[in-house]
Each structure stands twice: as C-alpha cells, then as structure tokens.
Design a protein around this motif. Structure first.
Motif, PDB file in Angstrom:
ATOM      1  N   SER A   1       0.816  -1.219   0.000  1.00 35.04           N
ATOM      2  CA  SER A   1       0.000   0.000   0.000  1.00 35.04           C
ATOM      3  C   SER A   1       0.846   1.263   0.000  1.00 35.04           C
ATOM      4  N   TRP A   2       2.117   1.158   0.378  1.00 37.54           N
ATOM      5  CA  TRP A   2       3.002   2.324   0.355  1.00 37.54           C
ATOM      6  C   TRP A   2       3.547   2.609  -1.048  1.00 37.54           C
ATOM      7  N   ILE A   3       3.438   1.632  -1.940  1.00 33.42           N
ATOM      8  CA  ILE A   3       3.973   1.782  -3.304  1.00 33.42           C
ATOM      9  C   ILE A   3       2.902   2.442  -4.168  1.00 33.42           C
ATOM     10  N   LYS A   4       3.198   3.634  -4.659  1.00 37.11           N
ATOM     11  CA  LYS A   4       2.194   4.417  -5.369  1.00 37.11           C
ATOM     12  C   LYS A   4       2.246   4.240  -6.879  1.00 37.11           C
ATOM     13  N   GLN A   5       3.435   4.083  -7.429  1.00 38.62           N
ATOM     14  CA  GLN A   5       3.557   3.940  -8.875  1.00 38.62           C
ATOM     15  C   GLN A   5       4.901   3.295  -9.201  1.00 38.62           C
ATOM     16  N   PHE A   6       5.039   2.878 -10.449  1.00 35.33           N
ATOM     17  CA  PHE A   6       6.330   2.361 -10.893  1.00 35.33           C
ATOM     18  C   PHE A   6       6.676   2.962 -12.248  1.00 35.33           C
ATOM     19  N   TYR A   7       7.977   3.110 -12.466  1.00 35.25           N
ATOM     20  CA  TYR A   7       8.512   3.663 -13.712  1.00 35.25           C
ATOM     21  C   TYR A   7       9.136   2.537 -14.526  1.00 35.25           C
ATOM     22  N   PHE A   8       9.008   2.642 -15.847  1.00 36.22           N
ATOM     23  CA  PHE A   8       9.599   1.628 -16.723  1.00 36.22           C
ATOM     24  C   PHE A   8      10.045   2.279 -18.034  1.00 36.22           C
ATOM     25  N   PRO A   9      10.969   1.651 -18.743  1.00 34.02           N
ATOM     26  CA  PRO A   9      11.469   2.245 -19.989  1.00 34.02           C
ATOM     27  C   PRO A   9      10.415   2.201 -21.098  1.00 34.02           C
ATOM     28  N   ARG A  10      10.614   3.033 -22.100  1.00 36.21           N
ATOM     29  CA  ARG A  10       9.817   2.945 -23.318  1.00 36.21           C
ATOM     30  C   ARG A  10       9.976   1.552 -23.895  1.00 36.21           C
ATOM     31  N   LEU A  11       8.865   0.889 -24.202  1.00 40.09           N
ATOM     32  CA  LEU A  11       8.889  -0.447 -24.768  1.00 40.09           C
ATOM     33  C   LEU A  11       8.628  -0.376 -26.270  1.00 40.09           C
ATOM     34  N   LEU A  12       9.367  -1.181 -27.024  1.00 44.58           N
ATOM     35  CA  LEU A  12       9.354  -1.111 -28.483  1.00 44.58           C
ATOM     36  C   LEU A  12       8.566  -2.265 -29.081  1.00 44.58           C
ATOM     37  N   ASP A  13       8.178  -2.095 -30.345  1.00 45.50           N
ATOM     38  CA  ASP A  13       7.697  -3.227 -31.130  1.00 45.50           C
ATOM     39  C   ASP A  13       8.572  -3.335 -32.380  1.00 45.50           C
ATOM     40  N   TYR A  14       8.274  -4.301 -33.230  1.00 41.99           N
ATOM     41  CA  TYR A  14       9.170  -4.567 -34.348  1.00 41.99           C
ATOM     42  C   TYR A  14       9.169  -3.454 -35.397  1.00 41.99           C
ATOM     43  N   ARG A  15       8.120  -2.682 -35.464  1.00 43.87           N
ATOM     44  CA  ARG A  15       8.108  -1.539 -36.384  1.00 43.87           C
ATOM     45  C   ARG A  15       9.123  -0.494 -35.964  1.00 43.87           C
TER      46      ARG A  15
END
Length: 267
Positions: A155-169
């Motif tokens: 409950s103390w964890i409010k959000q998480f950050y992650f890198p831009r995710l790619l697709d094959y295009r």
C-alpha cells in the motif's frame, strides 16, 4: 549517528524487474530483499531493504542484467537462433513458438516509487560510507537500508517507472524516436552504474540528466495496483513473447554500449 529516521511521507525508490511486480503487490517488499551487484559493485551486506534515488536504477539494472544472463545461458541455442533471426530480417518478428516459455522467465527493469507510511529507520549504505554514517549516506549518496519489521507494505507503493517499450516496427527505421527514448531511459541505469562504480555523486548525475532531458525517471510510469498491473502486462511488448524478448535485447545492448563508454564491463 549510526542510524537516522526518514519521516512519514518521504519518497524513496526501489529497483527490481517486472517478474517481481505481482509478488510485491501481494506481499510487499520483504526485509530479506538484497540489492544485487555487478562484478565489484557488490550488493549490500547489511540487513534491510536497499532504497535510493539513482541507486534504485542501479538495482533495476543489476537485476535485469543478471536475469538476462541467466535466461540466455539456460536457453543458449534458442536465443542464438532468435538473435540470428533478428539480424537476418530486421523489423520482422520471428515466428518461434518456443520463445513463449523463455519470455515468461524474462524480466524488464522497473523502479518502484514508495511513500513511507510511517517514520522509518535507515542504516548507511556501506558501499559509500562507513557503518556509522547513515545520515551522510542518505543526504549525500541517496542510498541506505530501510529497517522495518514486516518490510514495506504494498500500500506504500504508489507507482512504478519503466522504460519505453518497443515493437518490431520501431526497429525497422534508423533513429526511431521511440528507440531513442528507450536508449535515454537506459542511460539512467548506466547513471546508477556510474554512481556505484566510480562513486560519482547522484545529484551531479541527475542534474545533468534533468538538464538534458527534463526528467529524472524512466519515461513511462503506471499506478501500482491490480488493475494497472493487469493493463501493463497486457501491453503487446509484455504479452507477446517475441516482443518482450526484443525489448530485453535492445535494453541489454544499450546498457552494454553505454556502460563500456564509462569503462564499466558487465561480464
């Protein structure tokens, strides 16, 4: 002083990989959690939960690199065929059903943002300072070991950050903006490596990054709750095995390239 307290409401960060998100949502972050290291950048030997600012990105990087090495070692032939397929047909997704089980083992780097729900004792990160310098450890290096019976509740964890995710295009065109954004995200993890290996001060590294890119976190973020996690894991880059492994490869290659420029060898 040997310890000091971070006040309730303080914001701290914790680095890990996507494979840990659901277990943390269900059980929180355990006191037995250990920040992994890479070669001489050793993990913490003191008990507690290693929290930080830029060092949370180091932890996410270390967890990701160790996971990537283990996955590729355990599935050498299949991963070699996957890499060859990527090289032979750039921008096209390999049709390899055997990737499904491998992708389920693959974690991508994430950093959790935590708002402390009560005053918490923090011990020094002895990678940077002596055991009795907890306040200096946090104020100068933004790194320390949080002590709380029961660990950190979800409950103390409010959000998480992650890198831009790619697709094959995204990889079919040179200097694609999304690919460049992922590379920029990766630079934050290499900043964590620089703090740990070269003892560069995090404030200087983050100020330089913020001046250039206007942020000090991964470019993408999500709330940390059941609905948001379900939405995140249903992104094509996470749901499709070949695309998840593509992102593992592109992030790994960027980390390796940027780290070598700083004289940091990952293996």
């Amino acid at each position: 002083m040997s310890e000091f307290k971070l006040a309730a409401g303080s914001i701290v960060k914790f680095g890990c990989t996507t494979t840990q998100l659901y277990p943390i949502l269900r059980n929180g972050i355990a006191m037995s959690s250990v920040r992994q290291g890479l070669q001489d950048a050793a993990g913490a030997s003191i008990p507690g939960i290693m929290i930080g600012e830029l060092m949370a990105y180091f932890a996410a990087c270390a967890d990701f690199c160790n996971n990537t090495g283990a996955v590729h070692h355990a599935h050498q032939d299949i991963m070699a065929a996957f890499v060859q397929a990527l090289q032979n047909n750039r921008g096209e997704k390999p049709q390899m059903p055997e990737l499904e089980s491998i992708a389920s083992e693959t974690g991508l780097p994430v950093v959790l943002e935590i708002v402390l729900g009560e005053d918490c004792v923090v011990l020094a990160d002895t990678h940077f300072v002596s055991e009795g310098e907890a306040e200096k450890s946090w104020k100068l290096w933004r790194s320390g070991s949080l002590q709380r019976e029961g660990g950190i509740p979800a409950s103390w964890i409010k959000q998480f950050y992650f890198p831009r995710l790619l697709d094959y295009r995204d990889i079919s065109v040179a200097r694609n903006p999304r690919s460049l954004e992922q590379t920029t995200d990766t630079a934050l993890m290499v900043g964590g490596l620089m703090q740990s290996w070269h003892k560069d001060t995090p404030a200087d590294l983050l100020n330089a990054f913020n001046k250039q890119y206007g942020r000090i976190n991964f470019s993408q973020r999500s709330q940390f709750d059941e609905t948001s996690l379900e939405r995140f894991f249903n992104l094509n880059a996470m749901l499709d095995p070949a695309t998840r492994l593509l992102n593992q490869m592109t992030i790994w290659q960027d980390i390796d390239s940027l780290a070598k420029k700083q004289g940091i060898e990952l293996n």
